[in-house]
Design a protein around this motif. Structure first.
Motif, PDB file in Angstrom:
ATOM      1  N   THR A 176      -3.284   7.423   1.487  1.00 14.01           N
ATOM      2  CA  THR A 176      -4.220   7.073   0.412  1.00 14.01           C
ATOM      3  C   THR A 176      -5.480   6.475   1.028  1.00 14.01           C
ATOM      4  O   THR A 176      -5.396   5.712   2.010  1.00 14.01           O
ATOM      5  CB  THR A 176      -3.599   6.062  -0.569  1.00 14.01           C
ATOM      6  N   GLY A 192       0.815  -1.202   0.000  1.00 12.91           N
ATOM      7  CA  GLY A 192       0.000   0.000   0.000  1.00 12.91           C
ATOM      8  C   GLY A 192       0.855   1.261   0.000  1.00 12.91           C
ATOM      9  O   GLY A 192       2.079   1.208   0.146  1.00 12.91           O
ATOM     10  N   ASN A 193       0.202   2.405  -0.158  1.00 15.89           N
ATOM     11  CA  ASN A 193       0.879   3.702  -0.152  1.00 15.89           C
ATOM     12  C   ASN A 193       0.380   4.545   1.013  1.00 15.89           C
ATOM     13  O   ASN A 193      -0.781   4.438   1.429  1.00 15.89           O
ATOM     14  CB  ASN A 193       0.633   4.451  -1.472  1.00 15.89           C
ATOM     15  N   PHE A 194       1.270   5.387   1.522  1.00 18.89           N
ATOM     16  CA  PHE A 194       0.892   6.274   2.620  1.00 18.89           C
ATOM     17  C   PHE A 194      -0.077   7.356   2.116  1.00 18.89           C
ATOM     18  O   PHE A 194      -0.044   7.757   0.950  1.00 18.89           O
ATOM     19  CB  PHE A 194       2.130   6.926   3.235  1.00 18.89           C
ATOM     20  N   THR A 206      -6.311  -1.895  -0.567  1.00 16.34           N
ATOM     21  CA  THR A 206      -5.131  -1.133  -0.178  1.00 16.34           C
ATOM     22  C   THR A 206      -5.567   0.175   0.470  1.00 16.34           C
ATOM     23  O   THR A 206      -6.575   0.775   0.086  1.00 16.34           O
ATOM     24  CB  THR A 206      -4.237  -0.818  -1.396  1.00 16.34           C
ATOM     25  N   SER A 207      -4.801   0.613   1.463  1.00 14.40           N
ATOM     26  CA  SER A 207      -5.088   1.879   2.147  1.00 14.40           C
ATOM     27  C   SER A 207      -3.831   2.321   2.884  1.00 14.40           C
ATOM     28  O   SER A 207      -2.889   1.541   3.055  1.00 14.40           O
ATOM     29  CB  SER A 207      -6.257   1.729   3.128  1.00 14.40           C
ATOM     30  N   GLY A 208      -3.829   3.574   3.319  1.00 18.23           N
ATOM     31  CA  GLY A 208      -2.677   4.071   4.053  1.00 18.23           C
ATOM     32  C   GLY A 208      -2.975   5.384   4.745  1.00 18.23           C
ATOM     33  O   GLY A 208      -3.699   6.235   4.216  1.00 18.23           O
ATOM     34  N   SER A 257       0.558   1.825   6.153  1.00 18.34           N
ATOM     35  CA  SER A 257      -0.105   1.408   4.926  1.00 18.34           C
ATOM     36  C   SER A 257      -0.267  -0.104   4.937  1.00 18.34           C
ATOM     37  O   SER A 257       0.506  -0.819   5.600  1.00 18.34           O
ATOM     38  CB  SER A 257       0.687   1.852   3.689  1.00 18.34           C
TER      39      SER A 257
END
Length: 243
Positions: free
Chosen positions: A107, A103-105, A181-183, A188
């Motif tokens: 987001t 995942g990405n921060f 996915t989440s962050g 994340s």
């Protein structure tokens, strides 16, 4: 270039994609481990397969039958001196480095679904095969085989059966992947659920696979400490006719 390819084994998706990477599949069994050569055959009795690394962990090529290709973020192939510089003598045959999705921060929650449905059929042939009457008549004329012992009435009554329809079928392949996915600012996560079922064109030959993967990454407020976890649960069942 390898995304959404309906291959049971993720290594097979690299076929024709990397210069010098030789991938040979010796069987049509779904999910079968192919023979991989990256730097040629440099040993008579030793293992000449490259070193496979998934998220920093060495794995055997037989494990790729249980890995969902949709979870792969990137694949790097190392075949020069840099491979041995990083991994020592284990990288003498080359190294294949695989990274799974994270995942990405900062987001929001994103939900993705991928569904692939495909069919496999036996290759058409142009053979004009004899039926039972034609074959038995030929045997009767030559005085050889079972037809030589039959009368014309028995030859005419002989049954006909298409054995290709008995042994072969139209194989259905389905691949379903649900990813989340989440962050936040310092955390994340990426979670995926996968189901794969491939039927071979040969009856009673198939592969079923279930996958659960969770990748977590995090950091402190001052970015001095970073951590991550990779958890994967894979289950596969292969039915292979042996006779």
């Amino acid at each position: 270039t390898i995304e959404n390819r309906p291959n049971a084994n993720v290594i097979q998706t690299l076929s024709g994609q990397v210069a010098g990477l030789e991938i040979n599949t010796v069987t049509g069994q779904p999910g079968a481990a192919p023979i991989v050569r990256l730097r040629g055959i440099n040993s008579i009795n030793g293992n000449t397969s490259p070193l496979f690394i998934i998220d920093g962990t060495p794995v055997d090529e037989d494990n790729f039958r249980s890995i969902n290709p949709q979870d792969i973020e990137s694949i790097s192939v190392l075949k020069d001196a840099g491979a041995t510089a990083i991994y020592g003598n284990r990288g003498a045959n080359g190294v294949v480095v695989i990274t799974t999705r994270t995942g990405n921060f900062n987001t929001p929650l994103q939900i993705d679904y991928t569904g692939i449905l495909s069919f496999s059929t036996l290759q058409d042939n142009d053979y004009n095969l004899m039926n039972s009457q034609e074959q038995l008549t030929l045997e009767n004329e030559r005085g050889l085989g079972r037809g030589a012992t039959l009368t014309p009435e028995e030859i005419a009554a002989a049954p006909n059966f298409d054995w290709t329809e008995y042994f072969f079928r139209t194989g259905l392949t389905q691949n379903h992947t649900l990813s989340l996915t989440s962050g936040s600012q310092n955390f994340s996560q990426a979670t995926s659920l996968g189901f794969f079922h491939q039927e071979s064109i040969l009856v009673d030959s198939d592969l079923k696979r279930f996958n659960v993967r969770n990748n977590l990454t995090g950091k402190t407020e001052n970015d001095r400490f970073n951590y991550g976890t990779n958890v994967s649960i894979n289950y596969s069942k292969s039915n292979e006719p042996n006779a």
